[in-house]
Design an enzyme around this catalytic site. Structure first.
Site, PDB file in Angstrom:
ATOM      1  N   ASP A 179      42.774  29.956  41.102  1.00  0.00           N
ATOM      2  CA  ASP A 179      41.411  29.422  40.985  1.00  0.00           C
ATOM      3  C   ASP A 179      40.605  29.548  42.272  1.00  0.00           C
ATOM      4  OD1 ASP A 179      41.866  28.848  38.379  1.00  0.00           O
ATOM      5  OD2 ASP A 179      41.662  26.683  38.544  1.00  0.00           O
ATOM      6  N   LYS A 257      37.481  36.003  41.972  1.00  0.00           N
ATOM      7  CA  LYS A 257      38.027  35.771  40.643  1.00  0.00           C
ATOM      8  C   LYS A 257      36.858  35.736  39.673  1.00  0.00           C
ATOM      9  CE  LYS A 257      40.988  32.856  37.789  1.00  0.00           C
ATOM     10  NZ  LYS A 257      41.842  31.657  37.670  1.00  0.00           N
TER      11      LYS A 257
END
Length: 449
Positions: A179, A257
């Protein structure tokens, strides 16, 4: 996946079965709930609610005082015995620093829950083939999900890398939750400025016990890159596509990401991948490797973050209000994520846009107190505050970031690192200067997704 069977109301505690007293997480239980048979594994008990995983894979939430438990079977441990892995000390020494995340997690099939509680020995046991590529050492630095990481943890990781190099490591792998992995990649890039060995952050979108796991292939890709190329710098190793055909090596300052769950969630931003690992290692961007090498320093040391700093990120939108900026008066720095080339709502066009004058006034006030820089919500592309007159006004009041192409996360990290290691005036001057390759020299059209 969670499924609640139907609404319920509390009943007197007198109906609780005596069997409840011996129930533990992981027990196989059988009982009756509103004339329905319930059979499954107890995952947790909280505030009088039982979470039970059924054979179907679904979870049900049931009030403990309404479930008439008929039988309980004891926990059956699924923990496997860890055997030592024989190491070849003639291979390059690579250290694995474990910080947690999906890459080192697996499902406990006794409970149906996902756990991250693995020792470094267990981590090596998950990837036994890795010992054929390098002489591995492994140690636990932290065991946490990446959403919980703070500046202090960047310092812990950076000092751990420094210690491993002092012990003779020719490369370091940092296993990390995905994350905020790109935040940590940028943070380590700055904190380890001058490093002379490769540091590769590796994550996984699927836990190691799943058939679709990308954990092992990502680790192998990192190992092959480290042992084959031996290039200094901070990088990320993750799937290039959803298939297991290649691992992308990405620059730690130009990666993000960009998907919640895909195995190829990580993409290069304003650049290309550095290398591609298949059966061989293909160098794709020699310039990136050359820039990292040019910044090496044999006497390098950790340049840490001040973990008391408060750096804000304010995202502009189509209904922005000036008082959204008020809390940042107590902050040490601010990143504004604007639109396009670096816009914020600041012009009064009609009776509905009078708020924009107040927004500009707030930004001006903040820029006089703390470093304020602007990035773009488009992720890709470069800030250009010279095109439109409102943007030129932003430059005049001291907003930083013109000609920068750092994504917001890298800008946030760079500003924090500068304020941790330089005076405020120095940080303002250095922010828009390329220090480690974080600001691209050019913006090729083909290098955006």
């Amino acid at each position: 996946m969670m499924m609640s069977m139907q609404p319920f109301t509390r009943k007197p505690l007198s109906i609780i079965s005596k069997v409840h007293q011996s129930m533990d997480v992981g027990n196989k239980i059988f009982g009756i709930y509103k004339e329905q048979e319930i059979e499954g594994t107890l995952i947790q008990e909280q505030d009088g609610i039982l979470t039970i995983k059924l054979a179907s894979g679904y979870n049900v939430l049931l009030p403990k005082d309404e479930l008439d438990v008929k039988s309980v079977k004891p926990i059956v441990s699924t923990k496997e015995k860890v055997h030592p892995i024989k190491q070849d000390h003639n291979l390059p020494k690579v250290s694995i620093l474990h910080t947690g995340g999906t890459i080192a997690s697996k499902v406990d099939y006794a409970t149906g829950a996902v756990h991250t509680q693995f020792t470094p020995e267990e981590l090596l046991a998950l990837f036994p083939e890795a010992s054929t590529i390098a002489n591995l050492t492994s140690r636990l630095v932290r065991n946490m999900w990446s959403q919980d990481i703070r500046f202090a943890h960047y310092n812990i990781m950076a000092h751990a890398v420094f210690e491993e190099q002092k012990k003779g490591a020719t490369g370091v792998i940092v296993t990390h939750g995905t994350d905020t992995l790109h935040y940590s990649a940028a943070a380590l890039s700055f904190a380890l400025k001058g490093i002379t060995i490769p540091v590769v952050l590796v994550g996984a979108q699927r836990s190691s016990d799943r058939g679709s796991s990308d954990a092992a292939t990502n680790v192998f890709g990192a190992l092959r890159f480290i042992t084959t190329v031996q290039a200094p710098g901070v990088f990320v190793a993750m799937h290039e596509t959803s298939a297991d055909t290649s691992i992308a090596i990405l620059d730690g300052l130009h990666v993000r990401k960009n998907h919640a769950s895909r195995r190829n969630a990580f993409i290069p931003v304003n650049g290309t991948i550095v290398a591609r690992v298949t059966d061989t290692v293909e160098i794709v961007d020699k310039d990136r490797l050359a820039r990292w090498k040019a910044n090496t320093d044999e006497n390098w040391s950790v340049k840490p973050f001040n973990d008391r700093l408060r750096i804000g990120i304010w995202k502009t939108h189509t209904q922005s209000f000036a008082d959204e900026l008020t809390p940042y008066h107590s902050f040490d720095g601010l990143i504004i994520e604007g639109t396009g080339l670096g816009h914020i709502p600041m012009d009064t066009i009609d009776e509905f846009t009078t708020e924009h004058e107040q927004i500009f006034a707030k930004v001006k006030e903040l820029a006089q107190r703390i470093p304020v820089a602007i990035t773009t919500q488009t992720v890709f592309g470069r800030i250009n505050l010279n095109v439109y007159s409102p943007q030129r006004l932003l430059q005049e009041i001291g907003v930083l970031g013109n000609n920068c192409d750092m994504p917001t996360e890298v800008a946030f990290i760079k500003l924090a690192w500068l304020l941790s290691n330089y005076t405020t005036d120095e940080a303002k001057k250095l922010y828009s200067q390329d220090m480690l390759g974080e600001i691209s020299q050019r913006s090729p059209l083909e290098d955006w997704h």
